[in-house]
Design a protein around this motif. Structure first.
Motif, PDB file in Angstrom:
ATOM      1  N   THR A  25     -95.748  57.728  16.807  1.00 22.84           N
ATOM      2  CA  THR A  25     -94.891  58.679  17.424  1.00 22.84           C
ATOM      3  C   THR A  25     -95.174  59.018  18.685  1.00 22.84           C
ATOM      4  O   THR A  25     -94.409  59.224  19.730  1.00 22.84           O
ATOM      5  CB  THR A  25     -94.541  59.773  16.242  1.00 22.84           C
ATOM      6  OG1 THR A  25     -94.238  59.131  14.809  1.00 22.84           O
ATOM      7  CG2 THR A  25     -93.601  60.543  16.948  1.00 22.84           C
ATOM      8  N   PHE A  28     -94.912  56.196  21.107  1.00 23.78           N
ATOM      9  CA  PHE A  28     -93.548  55.807  21.326  1.00 23.78           C
ATOM     10  C   PHE A  28     -92.845  56.667  22.330  1.00 23.78           C
ATOM     11  O   PHE A  28     -92.022  56.392  23.331  1.00 23.78           O
ATOM     12  CB  PHE A  28     -92.530  55.858  20.057  1.00 23.78           C
ATOM     13  CG  PHE A  28     -91.278  55.486  20.202  1.00 23.78           C
ATOM     14  CD1 PHE A  28     -90.911  54.133  20.367  1.00 23.78           C
ATOM     15  CD2 PHE A  28     -90.461  56.518  20.290  1.00 23.78           C
ATOM     16  CE1 PHE A  28     -89.635  53.907  20.342  1.00 23.78           C
ATOM     17  CE2 PHE A  28     -88.971  56.414  20.182  1.00 23.78           C
ATOM     18  CZ  PHE A  28     -88.507  54.983  20.444  1.00 23.78           C
ATOM     19  N   ALA A  29     -93.388  58.090  22.000  1.00 25.53           N
ATOM     20  CA  ALA A  29     -92.601  58.838  22.940  1.00 25.53           C
ATOM     21  C   ALA A  29     -92.938  59.059  24.383  1.00 25.53           C
ATOM     22  O   ALA A  29     -92.219  59.190  25.405  1.00 25.53           O
ATOM     23  CB  ALA A  29     -92.942  60.462  22.173  1.00 25.53           C
ATOM     24  N   LEU A 120     -87.215  60.779  22.114  1.00 21.68           N
ATOM     25  CA  LEU A 120     -87.374  60.528  20.533  1.00 21.68           C
ATOM     26  C   LEU A 120     -86.301  61.121  19.633  1.00 21.68           C
ATOM     27  O   LEU A 120     -86.107  60.282  18.887  1.00 21.68           O
ATOM     28  CB  LEU A 120     -88.871  61.256  20.253  1.00 21.68           C
ATOM     29  CG  LEU A 120     -89.522  61.380  18.957  1.00 21.68           C
ATOM     30  CD1 LEU A 120     -89.695  59.714  18.409  1.00 21.68           C
ATOM     31  CD2 LEU A 120     -90.502  62.163  18.774  1.00 21.68           C
ATOM     32  N   TYR A 121     -85.796  62.117  20.009  1.00 15.09           N
ATOM     33  CA  TYR A 121     -84.579  62.684  19.254  1.00 15.09           C
ATOM     34  C   TYR A 121     -83.385  61.768  19.434  1.00 15.09           C
ATOM     35  O   TYR A 121     -82.913  61.495  18.404  1.00 15.09           O
ATOM     36  CB  TYR A 121     -84.363  64.196  19.834  1.00 15.09           C
ATOM     37  CG  TYR A 121     -83.233  64.666  19.090  1.00 15.09           C
ATOM     38  CD1 TYR A 121     -83.494  65.553  17.991  1.00 15.09           C
ATOM     39  CD2 TYR A 121     -81.906  64.754  19.475  1.00 15.09           C
ATOM     40  CE1 TYR A 121     -82.397  65.960  17.231  1.00 15.09           C
ATOM     41  CE2 TYR A 121     -80.855  65.341  18.867  1.00 15.09           C
ATOM     42  CZ  TYR A 121     -81.021  66.197  17.727  1.00 15.09           C
ATOM     43  OH  TYR A 121     -80.369  66.719  16.999  1.00 15.09           O
ATOM     44  N   GLU A 123     -83.504  58.656  19.806  1.00 12.85           N
ATOM     45  CA  GLU A 123     -83.865  57.358  19.161  1.00 12.85           C
ATOM     46  C   GLU A 123     -83.604  57.556  17.459  1.00 12.85           C
ATOM     47  O   GLU A 123     -83.299  56.670  16.730  1.00 12.85           O
ATOM     48  CB  GLU A 123     -85.223  56.947  19.335  1.00 12.85           C
ATOM     49  CG  GLU A 123     -85.643  55.446  18.734  1.00 12.85           C
ATOM     50  CD  GLU A 123     -84.997  54.235  19.360  1.00 12.85           C
ATOM     51  OE1 GLU A 123     -84.698  53.298  18.516  1.00 12.85           O
ATOM     52  OE2 GLU A 123     -84.385  54.469  20.613  1.00 12.85           O
ATOM     53  N   TYR A 152     -87.720  69.070  14.652  1.00 13.64           N
ATOM     54  CA  TYR A 152     -87.503  68.838  16.137  1.00 13.64           C
ATOM     55  C   TYR A 152     -88.032  70.113  17.015  1.00 13.64           C
ATOM     56  O   TYR A 152     -88.458  69.623  17.796  1.00 13.64           O
ATOM     57  CB  TYR A 152     -86.086  68.588  16.363  1.00 13.64           C
ATOM     58  CG  TYR A 152     -85.938  68.501  17.959  1.00 13.64           C
ATOM     59  CD1 TYR A 152     -86.061  67.132  18.456  1.00 13.64           C
ATOM     60  CD2 TYR A 152     -85.080  69.385  18.734  1.00 13.64           C
ATOM     61  CE1 TYR A 152     -85.896  67.079  19.724  1.00 13.64           C
ATOM     62  CE2 TYR A 152     -85.026  69.073  20.103  1.00 13.64           C
ATOM     63  CZ  TYR A 152     -85.338  67.867  20.453  1.00 13.64           C
ATOM     64  OH  TYR A 152     -84.936  67.612  22.140  1.00 13.64           O
TER      65      TYR A 152
END
Length: 215
Positions: A25, A28-29, A120-121, A123, A152
């Motif tokens: 994660t 990815f971010a 990220l949010y 996605e 979040y």
């Protein structure tokens, strides 16, 4: 579905390491901003070194006043011709440079973290909207909403200030080890022994700390 009490008990007594998904994660971010992150990390580290190295420079400055060759510490050749004004100018420049680089690291790292979490949010929202209806039938609405609200918010707070603070602590530790080694290499065995003792105490109490935090 698993018994709720059993699920909570297993969660409280969980043992192990962070899942690979946590690091995936983070990757990815931040992957879009990875070159910028590396540059900021380098600048932040240099900034901390400049600030902490002031103590070493002051030590060299004091050594220049020593007039007993038998007990005096040798002054590096680079500083042989330095006078008081030059030492003051050097210390001032190092302090200003350190503050500026540290500020750049903190501000831009927080901005990049905000952009990373926003991406990220977006996605997660996109992928969730494409899930089959069966997923929403099997998962309580409250759990799904929590992922987009409090979870979040927790991720956003973690990615910003705390992560930058964690990196700053790493910078300080590495900088102090380097500067201490330069000033007095004989101090390193003591540092290694203290680090080993702290790690041992952590290992002995890690499971208990996890239980208390989750209780």
């Amino acid at each position: 579905m698993q018994n709720p009490k059993a699920f909570l008990d297993s969660e409280s007594s969980f043992k192990g390491q962070y899942s690979r998904q946590v690091f995936q994660t983070l990757h990815f971010a931040y992957r879009k901003s990875f070159p910028k992150i590396i540059s900021l990390v380098i600048l932040g580290f240099i900034g901390r070194v400049l600030l902490l190295a002031n103590a070493n420079i002051i030590g060299v400055w004091v050594d220049t006043f020593c007039r007993a060759p038998a007990v005096c510490r040798a002054v590096p050749a680079f500083f042989h011709t330095y006078n008081n004004d030059q030492f003051l100018h050097l210390l001032t420049a190092m302090a200003l440079g350190g503050f500026v680089l540290t500020a750049i690291f903190r501000i831009w790292f927080s901005r990049l973290s905000a952009e990373a979490v926003s991406g990220l949010y977006d996605e997660v929202t996109f992928r969730t909207s494409r899930l089959p209806i069966k997923f929403f039938d099997q998962n309580p609405v409250g759990r799904i909403v929590t992922r987009f609200s409090s979870d979040y918010g927790n991720v956003f707070r973690l990615f910003g200030g705390p992560l930058a603070e964690f990196l700053a602590i790493i910078f300080d530790i590495v900088s102090m080890l380097i500067l201490i080694s330069i000033a007095s290499p004989y101090y390193m065995p003591i540092v290694i022994a203290i680090a080993a003792l702290n790690y041992l105490v952590y290992r002995l109490n890690r499971d208990r700390l996890r239980v208390e935090r989750r209780g």
